[in-house]
Design a protein around this motif. Structure first.
Motif, PDB file in Angstrom:
ATOM      1  N   THR A  30       1.010  -1.224   0.127  1.00 32.98           N
ATOM      2  CA  THR A  30      -0.144   0.098   0.006  1.00 32.98           C
ATOM      3  C   THR A  30       1.012   1.362  -0.010  1.00 32.98           C
ATOM      4  O   THR A  30       1.615   1.476   0.920  1.00 32.98           O
ATOM      5  CB  THR A  30      -0.876   0.056   1.183  1.00 32.98           C
ATOM      6  N   ALA A  31       0.521   2.155  -1.052  1.00 31.64           N
ATOM      7  CA  ALA A  31       1.528   3.271  -1.285  1.00 31.64           C
ATOM      8  C   ALA A  31       0.641   4.411  -0.648  1.00 31.64           C
ATOM      9  O   ALA A  31      -0.435   4.421  -1.058  1.00 31.64           O
ATOM     10  CB  ALA A  31       2.019   3.505  -2.517  1.00 31.64           C
ATOM     11  N   PHE A  77       5.012   3.785 -10.868  1.00 32.25           N
ATOM     12  CA  PHE A  77       6.393   3.867 -10.151  1.00 32.25           C
ATOM     13  C   PHE A  77       6.078   4.723  -8.864  1.00 32.25           C
ATOM     14  O   PHE A  77       5.460   5.694  -8.826  1.00 32.25           O
ATOM     15  CB  PHE A  77       7.324   4.825 -11.117  1.00 32.25           C
ATOM     16  N   LEU A  78       6.880   4.035  -7.985  1.00 29.74           N
ATOM     17  CA  LEU A  78       6.839   4.468  -6.613  1.00 29.74           C
ATOM     18  C   LEU A  78       8.190   4.800  -6.036  1.00 29.74           C
ATOM     19  O   LEU A  78       9.202   4.321  -6.453  1.00 29.74           O
ATOM     20  CB  LEU A  78       6.171   3.418  -5.537  1.00 29.74           C
ATOM     21  N   SER A  79       7.992   5.974  -5.348  1.00 27.11           N
ATOM     22  CA  SER A  79       9.520   6.226  -4.561  1.00 27.11           C
ATOM     23  C   SER A  79       9.333   5.627  -2.941  1.00 27.11           C
ATOM     24  O   SER A  79       8.428   5.572  -2.533  1.00 27.11           O
ATOM     25  CB  SER A  79       9.536   7.933  -4.502  1.00 27.11           C
ATOM     26  N   ARG A  80      10.564   5.374  -2.588  1.00 27.83           N
ATOM     27  CA  ARG A  80      10.648   4.938  -1.181  1.00 27.83           C
ATOM     28  C   ARG A  80      10.500   5.977  -0.192  1.00 27.83           C
ATOM     29  O   ARG A  80      11.083   7.126  -0.359  1.00 27.83           O
ATOM     30  CB  ARG A  80      11.952   4.182  -1.039  1.00 27.83           C
ATOM     31  N   LEU A 134       3.692   4.302   5.747  1.00 25.90           N
ATOM     32  CA  LEU A 134       3.727   3.544   4.685  1.00 25.90           C
ATOM     33  C   LEU A 134       5.322   3.854   3.786  1.00 25.90           C
ATOM     34  O   LEU A 134       5.766   4.796   3.809  1.00 25.90           O
ATOM     35  CB  LEU A 134       2.694   4.105   3.603  1.00 25.90           C
ATOM     36  N   ALA A 135       5.552   2.412   3.280  1.00 25.10           N
ATOM     37  CA  ALA A 135       7.085   2.587   2.842  1.00 25.10           C
ATOM     38  C   ALA A 135       7.065   3.300   1.546  1.00 25.10           C
ATOM     39  O   ALA A 135       8.347   3.341   1.084  1.00 25.10           O
ATOM     40  CB  ALA A 135       7.386   1.055   2.879  1.00 25.10           C
ATOM     41  N   TYR A 136       6.016   3.567   0.699  1.00 23.26           N
ATOM     42  CA  TYR A 136       6.347   3.963  -0.496  1.00 23.26           C
ATOM     43  C   TYR A 136       5.389   4.959  -0.831  1.00 23.26           C
ATOM     44  O   TYR A 136       4.125   5.339  -0.128  1.00 23.26           O
ATOM     45  CB  TYR A 136       5.960   2.986  -1.563  1.00 23.26           C
ATOM     46  N   SER A 137       5.798   6.026  -1.649  1.00 27.60           N
ATOM     47  CA  SER A 137       4.662   7.130  -2.185  1.00 27.60           C
ATOM     48  C   SER A 137       4.605   6.818  -3.899  1.00 27.60           C
ATOM     49  O   SER A 137       5.524   6.698  -4.622  1.00 27.60           O
ATOM     50  CB  SER A 137       5.341   8.486  -2.009  1.00 27.60           C
TER      51      SER A 137
END
Length: 241
Positions: free
Chosen positions: A32-33, A52-55, A63-66
């Protein structure tokens, strides 16, 4: 603006509760981002879309990603679109530092988050010796319903309409005010989505007639980064910026 760390690829499972998105990563893990976008994201949240997600690196992040980018099947063909509404202010600040914002040529400082109007904060206040201070409001844009035409807003935007009214009031007081629309995708022109929010359209037109400068810029968008590129025409009626 280059992403400091490589983005993480995945496929969108669903976007929900406005600020959450479930994504299937390339290794088969579902995560979950955070979705930093309060809008409707019309045409940008189709399940199965490449994303694409950023850390996440900020303290206290749950949450670990955006969520940063989506490959959207827009009119005119698929393209990468930046959906993170936290990015445009940084993009404007970067372009200002690098001298790539001709409407602010001559200004030497760009101060963020300055109070003005009715309990509002303008995104930036541009200043320079010998020039009038310029209130700069920034809006993110990523709606496309016709080939090449970027539109804002993608949902009712009462707060944005109030911003236009307050910028018009700044001009009425003899100062300078500007709206910069950051289009996080390829587009040839910008217009207001007046069918989606007639109230914003009225406030936008009134602000331009009052003398608020309006400028729109498309961005170069890809997994390596996002950057303001060329200015594009503003089609909405009103006084030209």
């Amino acid at each position: 603006m280059r992403f400091t760390d490589p983005l993480v690829a995945g496929r969108l499972v669903r976007r929900y509760k406005r600020f959450l998105a479930d994504v299937m990563l390339a290794d088969g893990t579902e995560t979950t981002a955070h979705c930093a976008n309060p809008g409707a994201m019309l045409g940008l949240n189709e399940p199965g879309s490449r994303v694409f997600l950023s850390r996440a690196s900020g303290p206290g992040r749950k949450l670990a990603y955006s969520w940063e980018l989506v490959e959207a099947d827009l009119p005119g063909g698929p393209q990468w679109v930046g959906i993170n509404t936290m990015r445009p202010n940084a993009l404007v600040a970067e372009a200002f530092r690098e001298g790539r914002l001709p409407p602010l040529a001559g200004y030497t400082a760009l101060k963020p988050e300055v109070r003005y109007g009715r309990a509002s904060r303008v995104d930036f206040l541009a200043t320079a010796e010998g020039l009038p201070p310029c209130h700069v409001e920034v809006k993110n844009c990523h709606l496309m319903r016709r080939p090449g035409l970027a539109e804002f807003p993608d949902c009712t935007a009462a707060r944005s309409a109030r911003h236009m009214q307050e910028l018009a009031a700044v001009v009425a007081e003899g100062r300078r005010a500007m709206l910069v629309v950051v289009v996080q995708m390829r587009a040839d022109a910008f217009d207001v989505a007046r069918d989606i929010d007639p109230a914003f359209d009225r406030a936008f037109r009134a602000a331009r007639e009052a003398g608020v400068d309006v400028h729109a810029y498309r961005c170069a968008v890809g997994p390596e980064g996002v950057a303001i590129a060329e200015a594009i025409p503003v089609l909405s009626p009103g006084r030209a910026g």
